[in-house]
Scaffold this active site. Structure first.
Site, mmCIF file in Angstrom:
data_model
loop_
_atom_site.group_PDB
_atom_site.id
_atom_site.type_symbol
_atom_site.label_atom_id
_atom_site.label_comp_id
_atom_site.label_asym_id
_atom_site.label_seq_id
_atom_site.Cartn_x
_atom_site.Cartn_y
_atom_site.Cartn_z
ATOM 1 N N ASP A 404 15.176 32.685 40.937
ATOM 2 C CA ASP A 404 14.241 32.037 41.861
ATOM 3 C C ASP A 404 13.582 30.856 41.146
ATOM 4 O OD1 ASP A 404 12.599 31.661 44.083
ATOM 5 O OD2 ASP A 404 11.123 33.164 43.449
ATOM 6 N N GLU A 407 14.394 25.152 41.139
ATOM 7 C CA GLU A 407 14.660 23.778 41.619
ATOM 8 C C GLU A 407 14.506 22.736 40.509
ATOM 9 O OE1 GLU A 407 12.768 26.089 43.140
ATOM 10 O OE2 GLU A 407 14.381 26.575 44.530
ATOM 11 N N ASP A 480 12.052 30.327 51.558
ATOM 12 C CA ASP A 480 10.803 30.844 52.127
ATOM 13 C C ASP A 480 10.599 30.433 53.577
ATOM 14 O OD1 ASP A 480 10.472 31.952 49.671
ATOM 15 O OD2 ASP A 480 8.993 30.488 48.975
HETATM 16 O O1 MIG Z 1 6.205 31.218 44.635
HETATM 17 O O2 MIG Z 1 8.860 35.832 43.476
HETATM 18 O O3 MIG Z 1 11.519 32.315 47.483
HETATM 19 O O4 MIG Z 1 11.712 35.081 47.722
HETATM 20 O O5 MIG Z 1 9.517 36.611 46.816
HETATM 21 C C1 MIG Z 1 6.872 32.252 45.269
HETATM 22 C C2 MIG Z 1 8.025 35.645 44.561
HETATM 23 C C3 MIG Z 1 7.937 32.777 44.349
HETATM 24 C C4 MIG Z 1 9.656 32.566 46.024
HETATM 25 C C5 MIG Z 1 10.887 33.191 46.575
HETATM 26 C C6 MIG Z 1 10.545 34.491 47.207
HETATM 27 C C7 MIG Z 1 9.897 35.414 46.200
HETATM 28 C C8 MIG Z 1 8.652 34.744 45.608
HETATM 29 N N1 MIG Z 1 9.023 33.436 45.044
#
Ligand code: MIG
Length: 797
Positions: A404, A407, A480
């Site tokens: 996650d 980017e 999200d």
């Molecule tokens: O700033 O890990 O897209 O699936 O639950 C949020 C917490 C960070 C974004 C992800 C989401 C995840 C969440 N993450």
């Protein structure tokens, strides 16, 4: 060099002038103008690469997208000098290179223009940043449609839109938010029944404009790097998709469990809560294969650690979950906490593996753990180091990794500043060039490690950000989203779009990540996701105490959820076969209607229905309180899945949409393989496979691929590709079966259910032996028989 009159000092655009000489080296042609060189590389008779050196010097020929296995096929091509152009011809297309201006025209065998430069290649000096902005523009042909470009949350047909690739953490994105997380600089054009693709392999920020700026031009450009694009001829869009996927690499088969249902929440903790969720699934008989651990499993959000308090014994947890038939998937982010007592931080500092700013300071930024540093995944040594960190996770019984925030996302400032330095596999660059492949390479390093350390099991990896070609090692989700009806529609379009952009193993957060769906929205979404390759409920319900589990919406919804989860598992052989087609040939698993019926203009602007694999058509319910839905069926015959009613395609049909059904059609002639009911992959030995045969008087082919569903025996011949052919007429149904492969499947027999039989059958013939049918089969409609798995031909008459 010809110069356009400047509007201001940054907007001078330069164009190549006339060709002075050309040369050929093997499959490469070089056309020299006074300053610019065009390299034309013939990869196959349908795939040609165009690469330009604006001022005569080619940069390193290197790609993080193109499959390492790409080879030129040995093909015949020739060059002819005509009055105004040089013409390079393969057996499928002609590439015309303008002598005066280096402009490209591509025609098919009949001389029809497939694609034609408008202004063609041109560039601008990027005075403030250095390097060049490189452009290419093409003429939009009459009636042309455009598709592709990854995860964009907008209509499927991209005509008149402008899109940008610059991976961005897009919490709560909306329709038309751009850019999003993924960077897939690849598009399709379709006009006059001819489909083609253009893959612009450039990792700088890229833009695509399909007639928004100038209605007559489709253009693409990058804020640096070189103009380097692949032209892919179809003429079928589906063929373009296959060739693009092979160019950027086909995936390996996932473990079968990863095609099961997965459950997640930000976050389930402590470990006792995780176990409760697992038990809840089992006691309610809701099929499920995996539970995801979001960031709260860690110790202060330090990657590769487990919270002492909440997850004191992760190995015991994964073992207990495994005993209940659950795989554990854990999240790993790129931000490494700045903490001198933390071994990952120490190792990375010692080895110089973290990204640095131009002036030499570490790239520091806040993410979940507080102040963080970030591995430079563009450095192969860093990737090696990173991948071996997954040994610990594998040893603890973690069977999948979720990447996650790659980017990369940084609080306050969004992402890295442009001056951050990267290795880029030995060709140092700034973040401007490395931004769009940061998450790509993180997931690549992750996948390498997970694969290696889980051996002999197959790995499962999922990532939020990536570049073209990531399908070789990872699955993705759409990020999200919100618990709204519009987002249900967006999920449907985005997963279709990802699928035609090379990444079929994709899904959305069922029910929406942000916000609280009601039971109706949740169940409609789950119904849609039953037909998405990656199927997971996930939600950000940490603070609200709002549960988004299949039983959280009352009994009625739970009951329907059970029905659809059950269907998902029964359809696993069909899904797995569809995955195999994708892995073997690059065929997208989800196919928008115009990818299966491009000659029918009715399909060009439709995105509310899609096909999964060769034979299922799905049209999700995407509004509240919908009593019926109009569904356009492509030409051919279709059966309505829920009642076997037959429809003639080429028109719109109206389908009632009770809450416990989704509009689902089966193509006439299909053989749909199904497993018996199960609650997770490997729950029981499967002794019977069901084949649903849908009558057609047109010859029809179907495939069933099978192997062990894990491990690597299939690479040594332990698989079967079973091919069915139905050849039926008004008096009999004939089904033939052939196979190749050496896999010894568990099941002993097939239960074959013939749907839509148009006569009163009285007997069946298996490999020449005639048998009476049971009296209950004598009616027109459905006929059921059970046969030994080795049969070669069955006739019902
Ligand atoms: O700033 O890990 O897209 O699936 O639950 C949020 C917490 C960070 C974004 C992800 C989401 C995840 C969440 N993450």
């Amino acid at each position: 060099m010809q110069t356009i009159v400047p509007e201001n000092k940054y907007s001078i655009k330069y164009f190549p002038d006339k060709i002075q000489k050309w040369e050929k080296e093997g499959n490469f042609f070089y056309f020299h103008t006074s300053e610019t060189i065009l390299e034309v590389r013939i990869i196959s008779d349908k795939v040609i690469r165009f690469r330009y050196a604006a001022d005569g010097i080619f940069k390193r020929d290197f790609s993080y997208a193109v499959s390492p296995e790409l080879k030129e096929s040995i093909i015949a091509f020739q060059i002819t000098e005509l009055e105004d152009v040089f013409q390079i011809s393969t057996s499928k297309i002609n590439v015309l290179v303008g002598k005066e201006d280096l402009k490209i025209t591509i025609t098919d065998q009949s001389g029809q223009v497939v694609n034609q430069d408008e202004m063609g290649f041109h560039w601008q000096y990027y005075l403030l940043k250095g390097g060049k902005i490189v452009y290419c523009s093409k003429q939009i042909q009459e009636g042309e449609s455009f598709f592709g470009v990854g995860d964009k949350p907008t209509e499927l047909n991209l005509r008149s839109k402008r899109l940008e690739n610059f991976g961005t953490d897009s919490y709560g994105f909306k329709k038309d938010t751009d850019p999003l997380y993924k960077n897939i600089p690849f598009y399709y054009g379709l006009h006059h029944g001819i489909g083609y693709g253009i893959f612009f392999d450039n990792t700088f920020r890229t833009l695509f404009d399909f007639g928004q700026e100038r209605p007559e031009a489709a253009s693409y450009w990058a804020r640096g790097g070189q103009m380097n694009y692949y032209f892919i001829y179809g003429p079928q869009l589906l063929e373009v998709a296959e060739q693009y996927t092979r160019l950027t690499g086909t995936p390996e088969l996932p473990p079968l469990w990863a095609l099961g249902y997965q459950q997640s929440r930000w976050s389930y903790f402590p470990d006792t809560r995780v176990k409760e969720i697992a038990q809840e699934f089992r006691s309610r008989h809701l099929p499920c294969d995996a539970i995801h651990l979001d960031i709260d499993y860690m110790e202060g959000f330090r990657c590769f650690t487990f919270s002492q308090e909440n997850f004191p014994d992760p190995a015991a947890l994964t073992t207990e979950l495994a005993a209940m038939g659950f795989k554990t998937v854990a999240i790993i982010d790129p931000g490494i906490k700045v903490d001198p007592d933390y071994w990952i931080y120490q190792q990375g500092i010692e080895k110089g593996y973290f990204c640095k700013r131009a002036d030499g300071a570490l790239m520091e930024g806040d993410v979940w753990p507080g102040k963080c540093v970030f591995p430079d995944f563009t450095n192969p040594d860093v990737r090696k180091w990173w991948s071996q960190l997954f040994k610990k996770m594998a040893d603890l019984g973690i069977r999948g990794i979720w990447n996650d925030m790659n980017e990369p996302a940084v609080f306050e400032i969004g992402t890295f500043p442009e001056d951050v330095r990267h290795d880029y596999d030995g060709d140092n660059c700034s973040h401007r060039k490395a931004h769009n492949i940061y998450g790509h390479l993180m997931s690549m390093a992750t996948a390498e490690g997970v694969k290696k350390h889980l051996m002999p099991h197959r790995p499962f990896v999922i990532t939020r950000s990536c570049y073209a070609g990531a399908q070789r090692w990872t699955s993705v989700w759409t990020g999200d989203n919100l618990a709204t009806w519009e987002h249900l529609w967006l999920a449907s379009v985005m997963v279709q779009r990802l699928s035609i952009s090379g990444i079929s193993f994709a899904g959305s957060d069922i029910g929406g990540f942000i916000g609280e769906p009601d039971g109706e929205l949740y169940i409609r979404w789950l119904q849609l996701a039953t037909f998405h390759p990656f199927m997971r409920t996930h939600s950000a319900s940490n603070e609200t105490n709002f549960d988004q589990d299949p039983w959280s919406f009352g009994e009625k919804i739970e009951h329907i959820a059970r029905k659809f989860l059950g269907l998902r598992y029964r359809l696993l052989p069909y899904l797995y076969t569809t995955f195999w087609q994708y892995a073997a040939h690059g065929t997208p698993m989800l196919r928008p209607l115009c990818f299966v019926a491009q000659d029918d203009p009715e399909t060009h602007y439709r995105d509310d229905a899609f096909m999964l694999g060769d034979h299922l058509l799905i049209s999700p319910v995407n509004q509240a309180a919908m009593k019926s839905k109009d569904v356009y069926l492509p030409r051919g015959e279709w059966y309505y899945y829920w009642n076997d009613r037959k429809f003639e395609g080429g028109e719109t049909v109206t389908i009632p949409t009770p809450l416990n059904e989704i509009p689902l059609f089966v193509k006439a002639g299909a053989v749909i393989p199904k497993y018996p009911h199960m609650e997770y992959v490997g729950e029981k030995r499967i002794i019977e496979m069901t084949l649903h045969v849908y009558y057609s008087d047109q010859a029809a082919h179907s495939i069933l691929y099978e192997d062990a569903g894990d491990n690597y025996g299939h690479l040594e011949g332990q698989y079967n590709v079973i091919r069915f052919k139905q050849i039926s007429d008004a008096n009999q149904v004939r089904l033939k079966k052939k196979y190749i492969g050496n896999f010894k499947s568990d099941y002993l027999r097939y239960r074959i259910i013939f749907h839509g039989v148009p006569f009163e059958a009285t007997e069946y013939v298996v490999d020449g032996k005639v048998r009476r049918l049971g009296a209950r089969n004598f009616a027109v409609g459905t006929v059921k028989v059970v046969v030994d798995r080795v049969f070669e031909e069955i006739i019902i008459r």
